[in-house]
Scaffold this active site. Structure first.
Site, PDB file in Angstrom:
ATOM      1  N   GLU A 157      60.812  68.646  29.817  1.00  0.00           N
ATOM      2  CA  GLU A 157      61.935  67.741  29.606  1.00  0.00           C
ATOM      3  C   GLU A 157      61.407  66.588  28.767  1.00  0.00           C
ATOM      4  O   GLU A 157      60.500  65.871  29.203  1.00  0.00           O
ATOM      5  CB  GLU A 157      62.479  67.234  30.940  1.00  0.00           C
ATOM      6  CG  GLU A 157      63.098  68.334  31.772  1.00  0.00           C
ATOM      7  CD  GLU A 157      63.690  67.830  33.086  1.00  0.00           C
ATOM      8  OE1 GLU A 157      63.656  66.607  33.342  1.00  0.00           O
ATOM      9  OE2 GLU A 157      64.178  68.675  33.838  1.00  0.00           O
ATOM     10  N   CYS A 208      66.554  55.226  33.487  1.00  0.00           N
ATOM     11  CA  CYS A 208      65.438  56.110  33.837  1.00  0.00           C
ATOM     12  C   CYS A 208      65.268  56.181  35.347  1.00  0.00           C
ATOM     13  O   CYS A 208      65.318  55.170  36.042  1.00  0.00           O
ATOM     14  CB  CYS A 208      64.152  55.601  33.207  1.00  0.00           C
ATOM     15  SG  CYS A 208      62.743  56.691  33.514  1.00  0.00           S
ATOM     16  N   ASP A 209      65.062  57.401  35.856  1.00  0.00           N
ATOM     17  CA  ASP A 209      64.896  57.564  37.303  1.00  0.00           C
ATOM     18  C   ASP A 209      63.451  57.838  37.705  1.00  0.00           C
ATOM     19  O   ASP A 209      63.170  58.172  38.845  1.00  0.00           O
ATOM     20  CB  ASP A 209      65.828  58.655  37.847  1.00  0.00           C
ATOM     21  CG  ASP A 209      65.566  60.015  37.243  1.00  0.00           C
ATOM     22  OD1 ASP A 209      64.678  60.145  36.380  1.00  0.00           O
ATOM     23  OD2 ASP A 209      66.266  60.968  37.633  1.00  0.00           O
ATOM     24  N   THR A 210      62.509  57.677  36.773  1.00  0.00           N
ATOM     25  CA  THR A 210      61.095  57.822  37.115  1.00  0.00           C
ATOM     26  C   THR A 210      60.621  56.585  37.872  1.00  0.00           C
ATOM     27  O   THR A 210      60.915  55.467  37.474  1.00  0.00           O
ATOM     28  CB  THR A 210      60.243  58.003  35.839  1.00  0.00           C
ATOM     29  OG1 THR A 210      60.656  59.200  35.187  1.00  0.00           O
ATOM     30  CG2 THR A 210      58.766  58.087  36.172  1.00  0.00           C
ATOM     31  N   CYS A 240      55.659  56.205  29.002  1.00  0.00           N
ATOM     32  CA  CYS A 240      56.746  56.613  28.125  1.00  0.00           C
ATOM     33  C   CYS A 240      56.727  55.723  26.884  1.00  0.00           C
ATOM     34  O   CYS A 240      56.258  54.584  26.938  1.00  0.00           O
ATOM     35  CB  CYS A 240      58.095  56.487  28.844  1.00  0.00           C
ATOM     36  SG  CYS A 240      59.462  57.223  27.898  1.00  0.00           S
ATOM     37  N   PHE A 297      56.923  70.310  39.792  1.00  0.00           N
ATOM     38  CA  PHE A 297      57.139  69.249  38.808  1.00  0.00           C
ATOM     39  C   PHE A 297      55.822  68.530  38.542  1.00  0.00           C
ATOM     40  O   PHE A 297      55.175  68.041  39.474  1.00  0.00           O
ATOM     41  CB  PHE A 297      58.194  68.263  39.307  1.00  0.00           C
ATOM     42  CG  PHE A 297      59.573  68.856  39.311  1.00  0.00           C
ATOM     43  CD1 PHE A 297      60.451  68.614  38.264  1.00  0.00           C
ATOM     44  CD2 PHE A 297      59.987  69.687  40.339  1.00  0.00           C
ATOM     45  CE1 PHE A 297      61.709  69.175  38.252  1.00  0.00           C
ATOM     46  CE2 PHE A 297      61.244  70.257  40.340  1.00  0.00           C
ATOM     47  CZ  PHE A 297      62.115  70.007  39.297  1.00  0.00           C
ATOM     48  N   HIS A 346      69.970  67.045  42.807  1.00  0.00           N
ATOM     49  CA  HIS A 346      68.925  66.640  43.758  1.00  0.00           C
ATOM     50  C   HIS A 346      69.249  65.290  44.393  1.00  0.00           C
ATOM     51  O   HIS A 346      68.908  65.054  45.548  1.00  0.00           O
ATOM     52  CB  HIS A 346      67.551  66.616  43.082  1.00  0.00           C
ATOM     53  CG  HIS A 346      67.485  65.780  41.840  1.00  0.00           C
ATOM     54  ND1 HIS A 346      68.126  66.117  40.665  1.00  0.00           N
ATOM     55  CD2 HIS A 346      66.858  64.613  41.593  1.00  0.00           C
ATOM     56  CE1 HIS A 346      67.889  65.200  39.746  1.00  0.00           C
ATOM     57  NE2 HIS A 346      67.125  64.269  40.288  1.00  0.00           N
ATOM     58  N   CYS A 385      64.335  53.374  28.810  1.00  0.00           N
ATOM     59  CA  CYS A 385      65.766  53.627  28.987  1.00  0.00           C
ATOM     60  C   CYS A 385      66.278  52.916  30.234  1.00  0.00           C
ATOM     61  O   CYS A 385      65.619  52.947  31.279  1.00  0.00           O
ATOM     62  CB  CYS A 385      66.032  55.124  29.079  1.00  0.00           C
ATOM     63  SG  CYS A 385      65.479  56.010  27.607  1.00  0.00           S
TER      64      CYS A 385
END
Length: 189
Positions: A97, A38-40, A31, A25, A183, A35
């Site tokens: 993605e 968002c999981d970042t 960004c 990854f 995950h 959002c």
């Protein structure tokens, strides 16, 4: 060019069509949207890297995996023909993605479009096709995406715990398939 990188790591793809597939990854920082789900981890320190440094880190992450998932933030803010060319010339298969709000460089092997126009003004999709559409479902009208040119259409429960609602919707609308963030269930990166 110098790229802003959030992290590079080796794991299994946790969602969408390629769930369970080993991938490196490459998560870009930054960004164009904000959002709410968002999981970042934007608290990770941003590392500025050249294309050659990115390639070196990818090789360090895994010397056997030749598939890279390019994600973010929003990867289309930084990904360009130079980096795509370098990675492709070194034998990598490139997945991306994206929220789809910006054009993508040529040479990508798989495009996952995760549109955000349901929640964000100015998040209109610029892409005209993708390999898969993956929508975080919170009950919104997804009918505009039925005819979007994609090989696969996925709905994914929001982190708000609406899995039963998503399953019920998919059972009534069989074009859609279920995507889970496996995950997270498996507690892997």
């Amino acid at each position: 060019m110098i790229y802003s990188v959030n992290e590079i790591f080796y794991s299994l793809q946790g969602e969408g069509h390629w769930t369970g597939t080993p991938m490196v990854f490459l998560r870009f920082a930054g960004c164009n949207l904000s959002c709410p789900f968002c999981d970042t981890d934007f608290n990770n320190p941003v590392v500025r890297m050249t294309p050659e440094e990115i390639l070196s880190r990818i090789r360090e992450a895994s010397d056997c995996c030749k598939t890279i998932c390019i994600t973010g933030g929003e990867p289309s803010l930084q990904l360009d023909a130079e980096l795509v060319s370098l990675l492709k010339s070194n034998g990598y298969c490139l997945h991306i993605e994206t929220n789809g709000t910006r054009p993508l460089p040529d040479g990508l092997d798989w495009i996952t479009l995760s549109p955000k126009s349901f929640w964000m003004k100015g998040a209109d999709v610029a892409l005209t096709q993708a390999d898969e559409v993956k929508i975080v479902y919170t009950g919104q009208d997804v009918s505009p995406w039925i005819d979007f040119p994609a090989r696969f259409h996925y709905l994914q429960p929001c982190s708000c715990g609406n899995t039963e609602e998503v399953v019920t919707f998919i059972k009534s609308h069989p074009l859609w398939k279920l995507s889970l963030q496996t995950h997270k269930y498996l507690n892997i990166r």
